[in-house]
Design an enzyme around this catalytic site. Structure first.
Site, PDB file in Angstrom:
ATOM      1  N   PHE A  78      25.433  27.124  42.206  1.00  0.00           N
ATOM      2  CA  PHE A  78      25.417  27.376  43.585  1.00  0.00           C
ATOM      3  C   PHE A  78      24.211  26.691  44.227  1.00  0.00           C
ATOM      4  CE2 PHE A  78      29.878  30.095  43.893  1.00  0.00           C
ATOM      5  CZ  PHE A  78      30.440  28.873  43.455  1.00  0.00           C
ATOM      6  N   ARG A  79      23.263  26.324  43.686  1.00  0.00           N
ATOM      7  CA  ARG A  79      22.050  25.774  44.069  1.00  0.00           C
ATOM      8  C   ARG A  79      21.199  26.927  44.933  1.00  0.00           C
ATOM      9  NH1 ARG A  79      22.600  22.452  40.214  1.00  0.00           N
ATOM     10  NH2 ARG A  79      23.382  20.391  40.648  1.00  0.00           N
ATOM     11  N   ASN A 110      19.286  27.227  37.367  1.00  0.00           N
ATOM     12  CA  ASN A 110      18.418  26.150  37.550  1.00  0.00           C
ATOM     13  C   ASN A 110      18.345  25.748  38.968  1.00  0.00           C
ATOM     14  OD1 ASN A 110      21.084  25.353  37.335  1.00  0.00           O
ATOM     15  ND2 ASN A 110      20.500  23.406  36.607  1.00  0.00           N
ATOM     16  N   HIS A 194      23.165  26.376  27.057  1.00  0.00           N
ATOM     17  CA  HIS A 194      23.392  24.935  27.073  1.00  0.00           C
ATOM     18  C   HIS A 194      22.776  24.063  25.600  1.00  0.00           C
ATOM     19  CE1 HIS A 194      23.601  20.839  29.516  1.00  0.00           C
ATOM     20  NE2 HIS A 194      23.094  20.347  28.379  1.00  0.00           N
ATOM     21  N   HIS A 242      30.068  24.794  27.809  1.00  0.00           N
ATOM     22  CA  HIS A 242      30.632  23.304  27.781  1.00  0.00           C
ATOM     23  C   HIS A 242      30.893  22.648  26.544  1.00  0.00           C
ATOM     24  CE1 HIS A 242      26.318  22.688  28.381  1.00  0.00           C
ATOM     25  NE2 HIS A 242      26.354  22.656  29.578  1.00  0.00           N
ATOM     26  N   ASP A 308      31.508  24.711  35.397  1.00  0.00           N
ATOM     27  CA  ASP A 308      30.206  24.065  35.316  1.00  0.00           C
ATOM     28  C   ASP A 308      29.991  23.272  36.748  1.00  0.00           C
ATOM     29  OD1 ASP A 308      27.729  23.270  34.790  1.00  0.00           O
ATOM     30  OD2 ASP A 308      28.252  21.763  33.065  1.00  0.00           O
TER      31      ASP A 308
HETATM   32  O1  DOR Z   1      25.737  17.950  34.331  1.00  0.00           O
HETATM   33  C1  DOR Z   1      24.951  19.071  34.487  1.00  0.00           C
HETATM   34  N1  DOR Z   1      24.678  19.160  35.482  1.00  0.00           N
HETATM   35  N2  DOR Z   1      24.716  19.654  33.413  1.00  0.00           N
HETATM   36  C2  DOR Z   1      23.976  20.731  33.559  1.00  0.00           C
HETATM   37  O2  DOR Z   1      23.663  21.477  32.547  1.00  0.00           O
HETATM   38  C3  DOR Z   1      23.200  21.116  34.771  1.00  0.00           C
HETATM   39  C4  DOR Z   1      24.070  20.463  35.777  1.00  0.00           C
HETATM   40  C5  DOR Z   1      23.358  20.720  37.211  1.00  0.00           C
HETATM   41  O3  DOR Z   1      22.788  21.795  37.556  1.00  0.00           O
HETATM   42  O4  DOR Z   1      23.205  19.631  37.988  1.00  0.00           O
HETATM   43 ZN    ZN Z   2      25.858  23.930  34.021  1.00  0.00          ZN
END
Ligand code: DOR
Ligand code: ZN
Length: 458
Positions: A78-79, A110, A194, A242, A308
């Protein structure tokens, strides 16, 4: 002589049940059958009674509607936090979750900046009540061994990236991994991994489409990463994110860990999507591999379905394939797409419910995923006659695109979070009642506490 107490000596006094304050009437899934039932919920939004016929409180009658436990999504991005201009935050993300039938999400670390220190984790936790419309489990990123015990008292779990990802979280060196796994196992918290091993990535010219992305980051890189992780201690509470192949699934299954498949790896393949909308890590695989994974999913051999959800701005996904970021949005469409597969007769409702709701609840050890006394009244009303065509315009993702444009979905007609309506007639009507949640400490590492376990996995 004191009067002999009534009743048998030694019988505990009757426990005062909190009163049922509202009743939901409809049909529920019970032992594989759809049967009429009434659900009594108390003032805290906890299910207290499930019976054929309940009385004594206001009723909501959903008639032919099917009442299902809400989904629990073990994997979203959710950034939040992120710099101004980002296309998601906890508010927009949890609105999409609510509309997609998800009552709780595991939110990945992340972000920008990433959740790698206690101060950042605490800031993040403080943001949740002010923003979230559904419950959030904030995870911390695994960087160094020393930081793990500092983060553990507040984190809902840990995420380990074995390859570089969106955001600034460098993967640990291979020789550090065993120590990290031991340290995390000692906290009793879940570890989501991951699993892609960059040393198995192919070098060569820049990939131009999903087919070349699959070759560049081949299934062997997942298997190689898993070989390292599955050397971890037995009591590690492991969940592998995943999984894209049946081989990887089998490896984790044999070890006894939890794992997920995503809707995109189950429904999309390198021959179904040819542009950067289909760029994701780990990559989409061939149609043959996708079909094998789907067969295992519909056979109930893949324990968890997780989205994801990784929203990237449309503009960035429309650039050259090799420059575009990896990730697809999916928290709003995951359950609707899979409910449509149920309607089409391709998968049983019970199998979907176990993967989307029951098993993620069990993994976290939280009272989610069942319609039974003691469980939270997180409920969906589903009507299989109400199909809707998916389009970016009708979804609520600020990123403005979906890889499922034109697909059919069955969206929940209603969604209730702890007994309060958050979706009505397919429209969002919720309040910011999302809570910060953490998993139960496990009694035994790979099993949730008895209190959260039903008599059987049903
Ligand atoms: O495709 C992906 N996008 N895989 C990830 O592990 C991170 C994710 C992202 O945060 O954009
Ligand atoms: Zn992810």
């Amino acid at each position: 002589m004191p009067a002999r107490p009534r009743g048998r000596i030694g019988r505990p006094p009757p426990v005062e049940e909190p009163p049922v304050e509202r009743i939901y009437a409809g049909r529920i899934l019970r032992r594989g059958r759809i049967t009429p039932a009434e659900i009594g919920v108390d003032g805290d939004g906890i299910i207290r009674r499930v019976a054929k016929d309940l009385k004594g409180a206001p009723r909501q009658d959903f008639g032919e509607g099917i009442l299902l436990p809400s989904g629990v999504d073990l994997h979203v991005h959710f950034r939040d936090p992120s710099p101004p201009g980002a296309v998601e935050d906890l508010s927009t993300g949890t609105v999409q979750a609510a509309l997609g039938g998800i009552a709780a999400v595991v939110d990945m670390p992340n972000t920008d900046p990433p959740i790698t220190t206690l101060a950042r984790l605490e800031e993040k936790i403080a943001r949740i009540p002010a923003r979230a419309f559904v419950d959030v489990l904030p995870y911390a990123a695994v960087t160094t061994r020393e930081r793990i015990p500092l983060l553990a008292p507040r984190a809902a779990g840990f995420k380990l990236y074995l390859s570089p990802t969106t955001g600034d979280i460098p993967p640990p060196a291979g020789e550090e991994v065993p120590g990290l796994l031991t340290e995390i196992a000692g906290t009793g918290l879940p570890l989501h991994v991951h699993a892609e091993d960059p040393s198995s990535f192919a070098q060569g010219k820049a990939p131009r489409e999903p087919r070349e992305w699959d070759l560049a980051r081949p299934p062997e890189s997942e298997e190689s990463a898993l070989r390292g992780i599955l050397k971890g201690p037995d009591h590690l509470r492991l969940h592998v994110a995943h999984v894209t192949t049946t081989k990887a699934a089998q490896m984790v299954r044999e070890w006894g860990g939890s794992f997920e498949a995503t809707p995109h790896h189950l429904l999309l393949s390198t021959s179904r999507i040819r542009n950067a909308m289909g760029k994701v890590n780990p990559p989409l695989r061939t149609e043959e591999r996708r079909r094998e994974l789907w067969e295992e999913f519909r056979a109930g051999k893949i324990p968890v379905l997780a989205s994801d959800h990784a929203p990237h701005p449309l503009g960035e996904k429309e650039t050259r394939f090799d420059l575009a970021p990896a990730g697809v949005p999916g928290v709003e469409t995951m359950l609707p797409l899979l409910l449509e597969r149920v309607r089409a007769g391709e998968i049983e409702l019970g199998t979907l419910w176990r993967a989307a709701s029951r098993r993620p609840g069990l993994f976290l050890g939280l009272p989610w995923g069942r319609i039974a006394p003691g469980y939270e009244a997180n409920l969906l009303v589903v009507d299989f006659r109400q199909r809707r065509r998916i389009s970016a315009r009708s979804l609520h993702a600020p990123c403005g695109w979906t890889p499922y444009e034109g697909w059919e979905g069955i969206f929940p007609v209603e969604h209730h979070l702890r007994g309060e309506r958050i979706v009505e007639d397919g429209e969002f009507v919720g309040r910011r009642r999302g809570r910060v949640r953490r998993p139960f400490e496990p009694e035994s590492p790979r099993r949730p506490p008895a209190a959260a376990q039903g008599p059987r996995d049903r």
